[in-house]
Design an enzyme around this catalytic site. Structure first.
Site, PDB file in Angstrom:
ATOM      1  N   GLY A   1       0.829  -1.206   0.000  1.00  0.00           N
ATOM      2  CA  GLY A   1       0.000   0.000   0.000  1.00  0.00           C
ATOM      3  C   GLY A   1       0.860   1.251   0.000  1.00  0.00           C
TER       4      GLY A   1
ATOM      5  N   HIS B   1       4.633   2.405  -7.943  1.00  0.00           N
ATOM      6  CA  HIS B   1       3.675   1.299  -7.967  1.00  0.00           C
ATOM      7  C   HIS B   1       2.745   1.393  -9.173  1.00  0.00           C
ATOM      8  CE1 HIS B   1       4.357   1.645  -3.444  1.00  0.00           C
ATOM      9  NE2 HIS B   1       4.646   0.381  -3.666  1.00  0.00           N
TER      10      HIS B   1
ATOM     11  N   ARG C   1       8.364   5.311   2.059  1.00  0.00           N
ATOM     12  CA  ARG C   1       8.994   5.881   3.250  1.00  0.00           C
ATOM     13  C   ARG C   1       9.463   7.323   3.033  1.00  0.00           C
ATOM     14  NH1 ARG C   1      10.960   0.260   4.204  1.00  0.00           N
ATOM     15  NH2 ARG C   1       9.882  -0.495   6.069  1.00  0.00           N
TER      16      ARG C   1
END
Lengths: 319, 319
Positions: free
Chosen positions: B44, B50, B209
Site C-alpha cells: 500500500g 507502484h 517511506r
C-alpha cells in the site's frame, strides 16, 4: 526405462515425463478439459501401500499423477540416499497394472534443484521451506533437516503438478501433519488426504525399507506394531489416561523381543529409538491424555541397521 | 474503505477482496475465460512507482491484480510496522484512476498467517520460505529475517493469485534477486519482471517511506542516488575496475552532504549505512569488476531515522 513422454494415454501405457516443461503441457491440457488431478508423491520402490493410494486417488479424481523422485534434501550425509532402493521398471509395471495412473513424473535432480543440492547443510544454497513448530520433535530429533527436505520437495512437486488433491500414507504420520500445515500456511489450493497405513497380513506396516530385512529380521519386525497396538488397547479399555501406564505394555513388548533376539544369538540387534504419544495438532508429547484428545501413538525401532517406524491414531480417523 | 467484493468489473470501480476464498472464485472465472493475469504485490501507500508497475503489467497481461498487505513477517520488533503508512482510500482512488487494475486483494493477517504471526522470531510458528545464499548480505545484514519474511509472503500471495507474470520494482534490488531465485527454485510457473526504479524529477527513488522526510531532509535526500550514479560514471569511463576506486566518488558525495547537514546545524543527521557493489547472480561483493560482469551498485543511507535505499545496474538491463 520407458520414457514415452508426450505419448497419448490409453493401451495400458503411461506417459513418463522427465522434463518438467513437457509435463506442464500435459497438465495444461487436463485443465482445459476441466479434469481434476490427484497426486501421489513417492520415492519409487512402490509397494501395495503406494498402489492403494493411487487407486484411492483415482476414485476421487479424474486423473492421477504419480511422481517418483528420491529427494536428496531429506537425506543426511550418513543416511541411505545411494542405497535407497530404485526399481523403475517394476514400479512402472505396477502402475500400469493398477489401471489408475494417468502420468508418471520422474524429474531430474538438476531440474528439481536448479541451485544444486549437497547433503552438507552448511553448504546448501537455494530456496527451502520449513514448517516451524512441527519439524524438530519425534522423527525430527534424529533427522533435524528431514522435514525441511520434505516440505521443500513437496512444495516444488505441488508447483509442478498443481493437483486438486494430494494423497499421503498415514504411516508417515509426522509428514502428514507437516504437509497439512504447509498447505494451510502457504495457502495452497490443494486438498490433503492421509490414508490408512497399508499392512502385511501379520500387521507390519508396508515400507520400501522392508526390503532391507533378512528373513530372520522380518520374523520379528512386527514388534513395533504389536507394541503400539497394545498401548492403544490400554487407552481403549479406559483403564488409565496417563502416559506412563499407557506406554508400559509397549515398552514391555519391545524389551521382550530385544532380549529374545539377543538370547537366540541372532546376527543382528533390535534397538528401540523412541515411543511417542503426541497431540495431533501440536505434536507435543502428552503426559495425561484428554478424554477426546486426538493423538498419535508412534515409535521407531532399529532392526539391524534398518529403522522401522509405525503409528496408530487415537480419537482420530484421518491425519 | 470500499469492500465491493464479488462486484462486477467496469464503471471504473474495482472489486476489493478481503476474503481469499472470494478472490479465488474471481480468479477461477478469469482462468475459464483464458485470460492472463499480472500481479503487483504492494504494502500500500502507493506512489507513482507502484502505479507504473500496474500500468506496465496491464500492457503485458489481460487482467492485473494488486495486493495491499503490510507483511508483519518482514518487520523486526524495533522496526516501523505500526507506523508504516496505510492509506487505503487514496490507494484505491489511484488504482481506479490508473484504469489498469482489475482487482485488489486486501487479505487479513489472520488468513495470511493461519498459525498466527509474532515479530519475535524465536516464537514464530508455521511455514516459512528462505532463499539461502542471497538473504543475509546487503539489506539482510541489518535485517536478518527480512528476506525470509518477503519470500514467505510472496509465496503465499503467488499461491492465492496464481499470476502468469509478477511485477516488482528494481528499487528493491535484492528483493528482485531473491524472488527470481525463489520462483526458479520452487518451480513456480510465473514469469518475473523487474521494472526500472521510478524517480522524482531530481532523481530521488520513489518510496513509501519518503513520506517520513521533512522538507529539509527531502532537500538533501538525493545524495544516495548522486553517489551511486557518480560511481557508475567511473565504471563507464573505463578508468578503473577496482572497487575502491569505483566507490571513491560515492563515499565523497555522502561525506560531503553529511558534513554540510552538520555544519548548517540542521535538526537531523545523515549517516551512511553501506555502499555495495555485488555480482547480480551471487550477490557476492566484487573487488575487481569483470569486463562484462553484471553487477548491482547499491547503498543505504539514514536521513534522520528514515532509511533510504537505492541502486543502479552495471552491465544489465533488468534484474
Amino acid at each position: 526405462m520407458s520414457h514415452s513422454a508426450n505419448t497419448a494415454l490409453g493401451d495400458g501405457q503411461i506417459p513418463v515425463f522427465d522434463s518438467i516443461a513437457a509435463f506442464r503441457e500435459w497438465r495444461e491440457e487436463l485443465r482445459r478439459q476441466g479434469k481434476t488431478v490427484g497426486f501421489v508423491p513417492t520415492m519409487g520402490a512402490l509397494h501395495a501401500g503406494h498402489l492403494g493410494l493411487v487407486k484411492n486417488a483415482r476414485k476421487e479424481c479424474d486423473a492421477v499423477v504419480v511422481s517418483i523422485f528420491v529427494n536428496p534434501a531429506q537425506f543426511a550425509p550418513h543416511e541411505d540416499l545411494d542405497q535407497y532402493p530404485r526399481s523403475f521398471d517394476s514400479d512402472y509395471a505396477s502402475l500400469v497394472e493398477s489401471k489408475s495412473c494417468a502420468a508418471i513424473l520422474l524429474p531430474k535432480v538438476s531440474e528439481m534443484y536448479p541451485a544444486g543440492i549437497t547433503l552438507d547443510r552448511a553448504q546448501q544454497q537455494g530456496t527451502f521451506v520449513e514448517v516451524q513448530g512441527l519439524s524438530h520433535q519425534m522423527e525430527g530429533i534424529p533427522r533435524p533437516h528431514f522435514f525441511r527436505g520434505v516440505a521443500t520437495v513437496v512444495t516444488k512437486l505441488f508447483n509442478i503438478v498443481q493437483p486438486d488433491r494430494a494423497f499421503f500414507g498415514q504411516k508417515d504420520a509426522q509428514q502428514c501433519v507437516v504437509v497439512r500445515a504447509m498447505i494451510r500456511d502457504l495457502l495452497l489450493p490443494i486438498r490433503m488426504r492421509a490414508l490408512p497405513t497399508a499392512r502385511e497380513q501379520d500387521g507390519l506396516a508396508m515400507s520400501s525399507r522392508n526390503r532391507y530385512l533378512t528373513p530372520e529380521m522380518r520374523n520379528i519386525a512386527t514388534l513395533l506394531y504389536r507394541a503400539i497396538s497394545a498401548a492403544k488397547e490400554v487407552i481403549q479399555t479406559g483403564a488409565t489416561n496417563e502416559r506412563e501406564e499407557i506406554l508400559k505394555p509397549a515398552y514391555a513388548i519391545i524389551e521382550e523381543v530385544t532380549k529374545q533376539v539377543k538370547d537366540q544369538g541372532l546376527p543382528f540387534e533390535v534397538r528401540l529409538d523412541y515411543l511417542s504419544l503426541v497431540d495431533v495438532a501440536t505434536l507435543g508429547e502428552i503426559e495425561v491424555l484428554g478424554k477426546e484428545q486426538a493423538a498419535i501413538l508412534s515409535g521407531a525401532v532399529y532392526v539391524g541397521t534398518t529403522r522401522l517406524i509405525d503409528n496408530v491414531l487415537i480419537n482420530a480417523e484421518e491425519l
